[in-house]
Motif scaffolding. Structure first.
Motif, PDB file in Angstrom:
ATOM      1  N   UNK A 162     -11.976  -1.063   5.201  1.00  0.00           N
ATOM      2  CA  UNK A 162     -11.084  -0.939   4.050  1.00  0.00           C
ATOM      3  C   UNK A 162     -11.563  -1.778   2.867  1.00  0.00           C
ATOM      4  N   UNK A 163     -12.136  -2.947   3.120  1.00  0.00           N
ATOM      5  CA  UNK A 163     -12.618  -3.772   2.005  1.00  0.00           C
ATOM      6  C   UNK A 163     -13.729  -3.065   1.233  1.00  0.00           C
ATOM      7  N   UNK A 164     -14.487  -2.213   1.901  1.00  0.00           N
ATOM      8  CA  UNK A 164     -15.515  -1.418   1.225  1.00  0.00           C
ATOM      9  C   UNK A 164     -14.859  -0.381   0.310  1.00  0.00           C
ATOM     10  N   UNK A 165     -13.778   0.205   0.782  1.00  0.00           N
ATOM     11  CA  UNK A 165     -13.022   1.186  -0.018  1.00  0.00           C
ATOM     12  C   UNK A 165     -12.498   0.514  -1.282  1.00  0.00           C
ATOM     13  N   UNK A 166     -11.956  -0.685  -1.135  1.00  0.00           N
ATOM     14  CA  UNK A 166     -11.442  -1.422  -2.299  1.00  0.00           C
ATOM     15  C   UNK A 166     -12.579  -1.714  -3.274  1.00  0.00           C
ATOM     16  N   UNK A 167     -13.712  -2.164  -2.761  1.00  0.00           N
ATOM     17  CA  UNK A 167     -14.849  -2.485  -3.631  1.00  0.00           C
ATOM     18  C   UNK A 167     -15.374  -1.246  -4.353  1.00  0.00           C
TER      19      UNK A 167
ATOM     20  N   UNK B 117      -2.140   1.752   0.575  1.00  0.00           N
ATOM     21  CA  UNK B 117      -3.322   2.415   1.116  1.00  0.00           C
ATOM     22  C   UNK B 117      -3.808   1.724   2.395  1.00  0.00           C
ATOM     23  N   UNK B 118      -3.753   0.408   2.417  1.00  0.00           N
ATOM     24  CA  UNK B 118      -4.207  -0.328   3.592  1.00  0.00           C
ATOM     25  C   UNK B 118      -3.358   0.037   4.820  1.00  0.00           C
ATOM     26  N   UNK B 119      -2.064   0.212   4.599  1.00  0.00           N
ATOM     27  CA  UNK B 119      -1.180   0.575   5.709  1.00  0.00           C
ATOM     28  C   UNK B 119      -1.467   1.993   6.214  1.00  0.00           C
ATOM     29  N   UNK B 120      -1.776   2.898   5.298  1.00  0.00           N
ATOM     30  CA  UNK B 120      -1.963   4.303   5.663  1.00  0.00           C
ATOM     31  C   UNK B 120      -3.409   4.653   6.012  1.00  0.00           C
TER      32      UNK B 120
END
Length: 163
Positions: free
Chosen positions: A5-10, A40-43
């Motif tokens: 998920x941190x990659x998605x945020x970046x 988004x992190x939850x889903x």
């Protein structure tokens, strides 16, 4: 296999922030951005591997922006002094906030379609799904918004002639 998920945020954080700023303005964009990525992190674990992550995030950001707009419509905020223009610090790719003032003055649908198409890169079909309506209506709203921006920002009509 899904990316962390941190990659998605970046990868998508800057795009989502630009969309949030275009839809709700500078003052509330950080809140909309944060709420988008919390949701988004939850889903994210349930998101299909082949999903268009950027379109999914813009859809969430759209809903969070609507929530913020609804809250502001219910709350009056008195001020003694009109604040200065927002700082351009932290605005990806921009040092001039004048264009954002023009975008903010557009009707809501035009502003949203321009943000989702030109800032997030979504096709008109996905924008129509997010906002409701047809692909042609989304395309028309974008064209009308761009025409208005040209008139406001550079003082020309759609053919480039001075008015």
């Amino acid at each position: 296999m899904k990316k962390p998920f941190e990659t998605i945020v970046a990868e998508h954080g800057a795009t989502v922030l630009r969309v949030c700023r275009a839809v709700v303005g500078f003052d509330d964009a950080d809140d909309a951005w944060s709420e988008t990525f919390i949701s988004a992190m939850k889903a994210y674990p349930a998101l299909p591997d082949d999903a268009n992550v950027q379109a999914w995030l813009v859809t969430i950001a759209h809903r969070k922006a609507i929530d913020i707009i609804r809250v502001h419509k219910r709350i009056a905020i008195p001020v003694d002094v009109v604040p200065d223009h927002p700082s351009s610090l932290g605005v990806p790719g921009s040092v001039d906030t004048e264009i954002w003032d023009h975008v903010k003055s557009l009707p809501t649908k035009q502003r949203q379609v321009i943000a989702y198409h030109y800032l997030a890169g979504l096709p008109y079909q996905e924008i129509a799904e997010i906002l409701g309506g047809t692909t042609d209506a989304a395309r028309r709203a974008a064209a009308d918004g761009i025409k208005s921006l040209r008139k406001m920002f550079v003082g020309t009509d759609s053919k480039g002639a001075s008015e």
